[in-house]
Scaffold this active site. Structure first.
Site, PDB file in Angstrom:
ATOM      1  N   ASN A 152     -13.223 -13.742 -17.113  1.00 24.36           N
ATOM      2  CA  ASN A 152     -12.327 -12.896 -17.792  1.00 24.36           C
ATOM      3  C   ASN A 152     -12.999 -12.183 -18.923  1.00 24.36           C
ATOM      4  OD1 ASN A 152     -11.815 -15.733 -18.103  1.00 24.36           O
ATOM      5  ND2 ASN A 152     -10.812 -15.026 -19.790  1.00 24.36           N
ATOM      6  N   HIS A 202      -0.588  -9.462 -12.044  1.00 29.16           N
ATOM      7  CA  HIS A 202      -0.411  -8.500 -13.058  1.00 29.16           C
ATOM      8  C   HIS A 202      -1.858  -7.919 -13.483  1.00 29.16           C
ATOM      9  CE1 HIS A 202      -1.429 -10.990 -16.575  1.00 29.16           C
ATOM     10  NE2 HIS A 202      -1.032 -11.846 -15.977  1.00 29.16           N
ATOM     11  N   CYS A 325      -5.801 -14.821 -24.811  1.00 21.85           N
ATOM     12  CA  CYS A 325      -5.148 -15.889 -25.329  1.00 21.85           C
ATOM     13  C   CYS A 325      -5.918 -16.594 -26.705  1.00 21.85           C
ATOM     14  CB  CYS A 325      -5.057 -17.318 -24.385  1.00 21.85           C
ATOM     15  SG  CYS A 325      -5.959 -16.639 -22.555  1.00 21.85           S
TER      16      CYS A 325
HETATM   17  C1  LIG Z   1      -5.198 -13.943 -16.194  1.00 24.81           C
HETATM   18  C2  LIG Z   1      -6.158 -15.113 -15.899  1.00 24.81           C
HETATM   19  C3  LIG Z   1      -5.326 -16.387 -15.582  1.00 24.81           C
HETATM   20  C4  LIG Z   1      -3.973 -16.478 -15.885  1.00 24.81           C
HETATM   21  O1  LIG Z   1      -3.138 -15.827 -14.974  1.00 24.81           O
HETATM   22  P1  LIG Z   1      -1.448 -15.597 -15.189  1.00 24.81           P
HETATM   23  O2  LIG Z   1      -0.976 -14.887 -14.012  1.00 24.81           O
HETATM   24  O3  LIG Z   1      -1.355 -14.621 -16.443  1.00 24.81           O
HETATM   25  O4  LIG Z   1      -0.913 -16.931 -15.378  1.00 24.81           O
HETATM   26  C5  LIG Z   1      -6.085 -17.302 -14.980  1.00 24.81           C
HETATM   27  N1  LIG Z   1      -7.347 -16.947 -14.837  1.00 24.81           N
HETATM   28  C6  LIG Z   1      -8.055 -16.004 -14.931  1.00 24.81           C
HETATM   29  C7  LIG Z   1      -9.500 -16.202 -14.945  1.00 24.81           C
HETATM   30  C8  LIG Z   1      -7.319 -14.826 -15.611  1.00 24.81           C
HETATM   31  O5  LIG Z   1      -7.901 -13.645 -15.802  1.00 24.81           O
END
Ligand SMILES: *Cc1c(COP(=O)(O)O)cnc(C)c1O
Length: 488
Positions: A152, A202, A325
């Protein structure tokens, strides 16, 4: 304002909005999908099964394996806690990587407190994990391996098919956090032999608060649910399903499947033009992988400027320094650090993540804005003494380091009577500390050097609403100031 933070969340696809709105007031929206004794409940159940089929098609699995959850965080928790508990009698060892999302890392930290052992793989300098490193950590009691598909922060894509095969050959379960990659790059979780795959709507133009865990037939008997209270989702995730959210997820999956190729081509063009437009700016480094990259994500290190300062100077661009985060802690990204990138570089990094709706003009405008702001910010930390003001020499005090995220050089001129005549700062700091410096530069001239009335770092933090985590940086400011004033 230009939205360039699609790795944090995406806007809803217009067709998703239409489908969800139509659902809310319809029989499917009214009925409880478990109440199949009447048409309302059956309509809800049908809408959900339709979405399940769409999502399964997107990742290449049997729809029976899709378990809806509140998102990828919950999916990661169910996968890792569920499996660790379910397999505890066979062994308590698992393998993961240092660059996982917090929603994996923190689950694993809590498992290790409960008596499980985790072996960690460090990625190579380019962010990729080598299968040899994975194999070398396997033990006789290894039960599972968890490695994300696309990172991410950097968008680096791992060879999941290879890891899954390695695990399957040894009867070890393989989990993959695919929140960033689902809907953006091809996934064949069934063919690859992935046992558990976490999905978040999302991140691919679906609604927030809904996602799924894919669970293979092979692993299902070993998964212990996190919650009790009903038989929904094969008992693995009890609770009434949110029909409209799931309908939105299904439409987002269908759209992602039909648009993926055009999306990818569009995003690649945006990234190429964005990078080309930045070519004239010196001291840049790209951390995204040249080959194994998530389309649309650029990780950009800007030498000599703190990421936070860059964000503050670019209010017209919605982007982030890294994971959403961590964006308030001021700590350099652990993902980049794990890749061997020095802390002084890691904290000078921006994540630009383009999406389906961004235009070429927006990409160029973002590059133009960055090119304009960076030289201005670098000037704040320019080398050398400030230009002479009269004949009084400058006294200098220096504290902190770029590595710590705060380096301050303070230049003071004192007149013959012992008053501050002029003061200047040269600093590599975040915007919070910069505000303190600006204030000090304003109130200090005219004060007696021996008895400065400036308050303490704690006062500054309170007055400027600066978090306690940054108190250490403010102490550096005080050190530099005292040092510059002390010299006779
Ligand atoms: C956004 C994300 C999450 C968390 O996902 P949510 O649906 O917001 O709980 C977990 N892992 C990665 C790699 C992400 O990018």
């Amino acid at each position: 304002m230009i939205y360039l933070d699609h790795a944090a969340s995406t806007p809803l696809d217009p067709e998703v909005i239409t489908a969800m709105q139509a659902c809310w007031a319809s029989p499917a929206g009214i009925g409880n999908p478990s109440a199949v004794t009447h048409a309302y409940g059956r309509a809800a159940a049908e809408a959900i099964e339709e979405a399940r089929v769409e999502l399964a098609a997107l990742i290449g699995v049997d729809p029976q394996g899709i378990i809806f959850t509140s998102g990828a965080t919950e999916a990661n928790n169910l996968a890792l806690q569920g499996l660790a508990r379910g397999r505890a009698d066979f062994g308590r060892h698992g393998i993961s990587s240092r660059t996982e999302h917090k929603a994996v890392l923190e689950v694993l930290q809590s498992l290790s407190k409960q008596g499980h052992t985790i072996s960690w793989i460090e990625p190579q300098r380019d962010g990729r994990i080598s299968s040899m490193d994975l194999v070398s950590r396997l033990r006789a009691d290894t039960q599972w391996v968890s490695i994300m598909h696309a990172n991410n922060e950097t968008g680096v894509v791992q060879d999941i098919a290879q890891f899954a095969t390695l695990c399957r050959e040894r009867d070890i379960f393989f989990h993959c956090d695919a929140a960033q990659s689902v809907g953006k790059i091809p996934i064949e979780a069934g063919k690859w032999g992935v046992d558990l795959l976490s999905i978040s709507a999302h991140k691919f133009y679906g609604p927030k608060g809904i996602g799924a865990l894919y669970v293979s037939e092979r692993v299902r008997p070993w998964l212990v649910p996190l919650m009790r209270g009903g038989s929904q989702e094969r008992g693995l995730r009890p609770g009434t399903l949110p029909t409209a959210q799931i309908v939105g997820l299904g439409v987002a999956a269908r759209r992602a499947r039909s648009l993926r190729e055009t999306d990818t081509a569009h995003l690649k063009t945006l990234v190429k033009e964005f990078k080309q437009a930045l070519a004239a700016l010196a001291g840049l480094q790209f951390n995204d992988h040249p080959l194994y990259a998530l389309p649309g994500l650029v990780s950009l290190t800007v030498e000599g400027v703190q990421g936070e300062s860059l964000l503050a100077a670019l209010p017209q661009l919605a982007l982030s320094t890294g994971a959403a985060c961590d964006s308030t802690s001021g700590e350099p990204s652990y993902v980049l650090r794990a890749q061997g990138i020095a802390p002084e570089w890691a904290q000078s990094t921006l994540r630009v993540s383009f999406g389906r709706g961004n235009t070429r003009e927006e990409a160029l405008e973002a590059a133009r804005a960055i090119s304009e702001v960076v030289p201005r910010l670098r000037k704040r930390d320019q080398p050398g003494e400030p230009p002479a003001r009269g004949s009084i020499p400058w006294q200098v005090g220096e504290a902190g380091s770029i590595r710590e995220g705060c380096r301050v050089r303070c230049y003071v001129q004192r007149d013959v009577a012992g008053k501050v005549h002029a003061i200047e700062f040269r600093a590599f700091v975040c915007p919070d500390v910069q505000r303190v410096l600006d204030e000090l530069a304003e109130v200090l001239p005219g004060q007696w050097v021996e008895s400065l009335k400036v308050g303490t770092p704690a006062d500054w933090a309170e007055r400027h609403h600066i978090s306690a985590e940054k108190l250490g940086r403010l102490l550096r400011v005080e050190d530099a100031l005292r040092q510059a004033c002390k010299q006779a």
